[in-house]
Scaffold this motif. Structure first.
Motif, mmCIF file in Angstrom:
data_model
loop_
_atom_site.group_PDB
_atom_site.id
_atom_site.type_symbol
_atom_site.label_atom_id
_atom_site.label_comp_id
_atom_site.label_asym_id
_atom_site.label_seq_id
_atom_site.Cartn_x
_atom_site.Cartn_y
_atom_site.Cartn_z
ATOM 1 N N GLU A 244 34.490 113.247 45.054
ATOM 2 C CA GLU A 244 33.418 112.266 45.239
ATOM 3 C C GLU A 244 32.057 112.942 45.119
ATOM 4 O O GLU A 244 31.107 112.371 44.581
ATOM 5 N N LYS A 245 31.960 114.154 45.629
ATOM 6 C CA LYS A 245 30.718 114.919 45.473
ATOM 7 C C LYS A 245 30.446 115.168 44.002
ATOM 8 O O LYS A 245 29.314 115.074 43.540
ATOM 9 N N ASN A 246 31.493 115.477 43.267
ATOM 10 C CA ASN A 246 31.339 115.701 41.835
ATOM 11 C C ASN A 246 30.844 114.451 41.126
ATOM 12 O O ASN A 246 30.027 114.527 40.227
ATOM 13 N N GLU B 190 28.914 112.230 42.177
ATOM 14 C CA GLU B 190 27.485 112.015 42.382
ATOM 15 C C GLU B 190 26.661 112.820 41.382
ATOM 16 O O GLU B 190 25.472 112.588 41.233
ATOM 17 N N ASN B 191 27.275 113.792 40.746
ATOM 18 C CA ASN B 191 26.551 114.637 39.812
ATOM 19 C C ASN B 191 26.966 114.410 38.370
ATOM 20 O O ASN B 191 26.640 115.194 37.507
ATOM 21 N N PRO C 105 25.823 107.876 39.911
ATOM 22 C CA PRO C 105 26.026 107.154 41.174
ATOM 23 C C PRO C 105 25.371 107.919 42.320
ATOM 24 O O PRO C 105 25.422 109.151 42.339
ATOM 25 N N TYR C 106 24.734 107.180 43.237
ATOM 26 C CA TYR C 106 24.174 107.861 44.400
ATOM 27 C C TYR C 106 25.296 108.246 45.354
ATOM 28 O O TYR C 106 25.293 109.293 45.953
ATOM 29 N N ARG C 107 26.259 107.346 45.474
ATOM 30 C CA ARG C 107 27.428 107.625 46.291
ATOM 31 C C ARG C 107 28.557 106.777 45.750
ATOM 32 O O ARG C 107 28.370 105.586 45.498
#
Lengths: 406, 213
Positions: free
Chosen positions: A61-63, A65-66, A362-364
């Motif tokens: 999910e962190k990925n 966002e980038n 995506p922001y989140r």
């Protein structure tokens, strides 16, 4: 004694009484992935079970966002490696809602999306059934299931170019139309399926050993299922006919005739029957979609700012070249807002909660993992049962660890 | 073409959830951290029997910094047919919370909040008061930092990058890890040292002229 809230070391023997702490997994073949369960046992009876997850945590999910919106699709597919197209559809629908283009998706794209969603459901249930039966000792079922699944993977490969992660469903439509010869293969699958289902049912449904191992094992009452956030076949095995395809139809599911199979016993056998019925209902939907697939039409939205232009136009038109360059180099922007968009995956309600702040990433992006909540239910279900039954319970919940751990 | 016509918002200061009318079928409400417990109890009593999901979002420069998002579903608690279930109502409760504040745990209302709250604690560092077993769930127990925070670098803190952490330890705080030499500071230091050690340009040019070493 009780399990400590501190990190548990896999100590084998406890100090007091006859209770014993046993670490099952994360390399145990019957845990369907990297699940570790810290078991407190008295003889062979489980006193307490504490699943330990996170061994497959990849920060996916962190990925996301980038990554550009369109690249996030890849990550969404990897979260559930047994039903990738289902997650891809969920992500695409969520982003389309944010873009406000939900009603512009062409008819044919929607038909094919439904087709892909149902095919992956059958493929995923095939893996579940094969491994579940192997856990219980019926080995031949595995081969029947994987043979059927292989036919579906062939179809996925034909459509998207890859067996496991076709990346076929995209934001705004599909990555190209179905190839020549696809429908023949699909017809062959539709023709083969009823016989294969008869085989599978014949092998297991009335099998006294299978029934002994699954009936009254891992009972979840309707009340418990709701409390623990259980969705999908596990919830329907407890008698509540909640299916996102019926409750909030998406991609034109309201056009098709299908039933929501339920059982009221709530045990592993009920979940087994629900999933088998579901496979047949999926085929019912596929047969209806098949009739629609004869009508040709566009399979993606006609908006070069969201969906890449056809490759052959790039050399001919300057606008197409510019659009292509822009979408490849900086993606597209999505209006700010947040959306919770659910679909019915093979394991339950899959949903993306996506927050956009107007950027090209995506922001989140949060996936609601049905497996996580279904698996958590094990804590309430396992105590009082035998260790051998724990394997049945895990199998009947059908967790996928790409999704549990993300 | 709705996607590209709106100008992007500079930075993430604006709360994206407030700039747009809701686009899904949920009822949306915002509460602060003091009112969340009472609101959740009221919603449970209203018939929102299922906690679908708990999500965390970090809006870094904003105050309150985080959002904890409850997704609730109004479901029957006994066997029900498709008609009886219908299209159950959804509710989305957004609770703003600052760094260091604790959100009251919902674990007694919905037991499945257990892992969901542990995950938010693990990945965002938001604590939940009343949760008896609040420990990391996804990351290793000795991990430092909360990865889904916006100020947490994508590739993790610098000391973890090199040398490659061993899979056996699954940790980013290896005792006795040699300084990596690949952090920005270390790199700047290295460049500075190299410059200081470098001879004046003229001399170096002279050396390049062919003097044997």
């Amino acid at each position: 004694m009780s399990l400590s809230t501190q990190p548990l070391t896999p100590e084998i023997v406890s100090q007091e009484g006859n209770a014993m702490v046993l670490s099952m997994g994360p390399q145990h073949p019957s845990t369907h992935g990297v699940l570790q369960i810290m078991l407190e046992i008295e003889g062979e009876t489980i006193v307490k079970a504490e699943p330990e997850i996170g061994y497959l945590h990849t920060g996916i999910e962190k990925n996301m966002e980038n990554l550009f919106w369109s690249h996030g699709q890849t990550n969404a597919e990897r979260m559930d490696y047994l039903a990738p197209s289902s997650n891809a559809l969920c992500y695409a629908l969520a982003v389309e809602k944010l873009l406000g283009i939900t009603d512009q998706i062409p008819e044919r794209a929607q038909h094919i999306r439904v087709l892909q969603g149902e095919l992956t459901r059958i493929a995923s249930h095939c893996v579940w059934l094969g491994t579940h039966a192997i856990d219980i000792g019926a080995i031949s079922v595995f081969f029947y299931c994987f043979d059927l699944r292989e036919n579906i993977l062939d179809l996925q490969e034909a459509a998207g170019g890859a067996r496991m992660h076709p990346n076929y469903i995209r934001i705004g439509g599909l990555n190209g139309d179905l190839p020549d010869g696809y429908l023949d293969k699909l017809d062959a699958l539709i023709a083969k399926f009823p016989g294969r289902m008869r085989d599978l049912r014949g092998l297991l449904q009335a099998n006294p050993i299978f029934q002994d191992r699954t009936i009254d094992v891992g009972v979840i009452t309707a009340q418990q299922a709701i409390e623990w956030g259980v969705t999908g076949p596990a919830l329907r095995g407890s008698g509540i006919a909640y299916d996102v395809r019926k409750a909030y139809p998406y991609s034109g599911y309201d056009r098709y005739q299908f039933d929501v199979p339920t059982r009221t016993d709530g045990d592993a056998y009920a979940r087994f029957l629900v999933r088998l019925d579901e496979m047949e209902e999926s085929l019912r939907i596929i047969s209806q979609v098949r009739k629609d697939l004869n009508t040709p039409g566009p399979v993606a939205i006609d908006d070069p700012k969201v969906f890449p232009v056809p490759k052959e136009t790039i050399a001919l038109s300057m606008e197409a070249l510019i659009h292509h360059f822009k979408i490849v180099s900086e993606g597209f922007r999505v209006p700010p807002g947040d959306v919770y968009s659910p679909i019915e995956g093979p394991r339950g309600e899959v949903a993306f909660y996506i927050v956009s702040n107007g950027e090209n990433r995506p922001y989140r992006a949060r996936l609601r993992p049905p497996s996580l909540y279904n698996l958590q239910c094990l804590k309430g279900m396992a105590p009082g049962n035998l260790i051998a039954d724990l394997v049945v319970m895990i199998g009947s919940l059908d967790p996928v660890f790409g999704e549990v751990d993300r | 073409m709705p996607s590209t016509q709106q100008p992007p918002i500079a930075g993430a200061v604006v709360d994206p959830t407030s700039v747009r009318p809701p686009i899904d079928d949920a009822t949306i409400e915002r509460v602060d951290v003091h009112g969340v417990r009472a609101r959740l109890e009221a919603l449970k009593a209203e018939g929102y029997t299922m906690l679908l999901d708990l999500a965390g979002v970090d809006y870094l420069p904003r105050s309150p910094r985080f959002d904890v998002v409850y997704h609730l579903l109004k479901m029957p608690t006994a066997a029900a047919s498709v008609q009886q279930v219908g299209a159950p109502q959804r509710f989305r409760l957004l609770c703003g919370v600052n760094d260091g504040e604790a959100v009251p745990s919902a674990i007694d209302l919905w037991p499945n909040a257990d892992w969901a709250e542990r995950e938010i604690f693990d990945l965002f560092g938001i604590t939940f008061s009343g949760h008896a077993d609040l420990r990391r769930i996804q990351m290793p127990y000795d991990w430092v930092g909360h990865p889904l925070r916006k100020d947490y670098p994508l590739r993790g803190p610098a000391q973890e990058r090199s040398p490659r952490p061993s899979f056996g330890l699954k940790s980013n705080v290896l005792a006795g890890t040699p300084p990596s030499g690949r952090t920005l500071e270390a790199l700047q230091e290295q460049v500075k040292k190299a410059r200081a050690a470098d001879r004046p340009e003229a001399e170096r040019d002279g050396l390049a002229g062919g003097e044997p070493t």
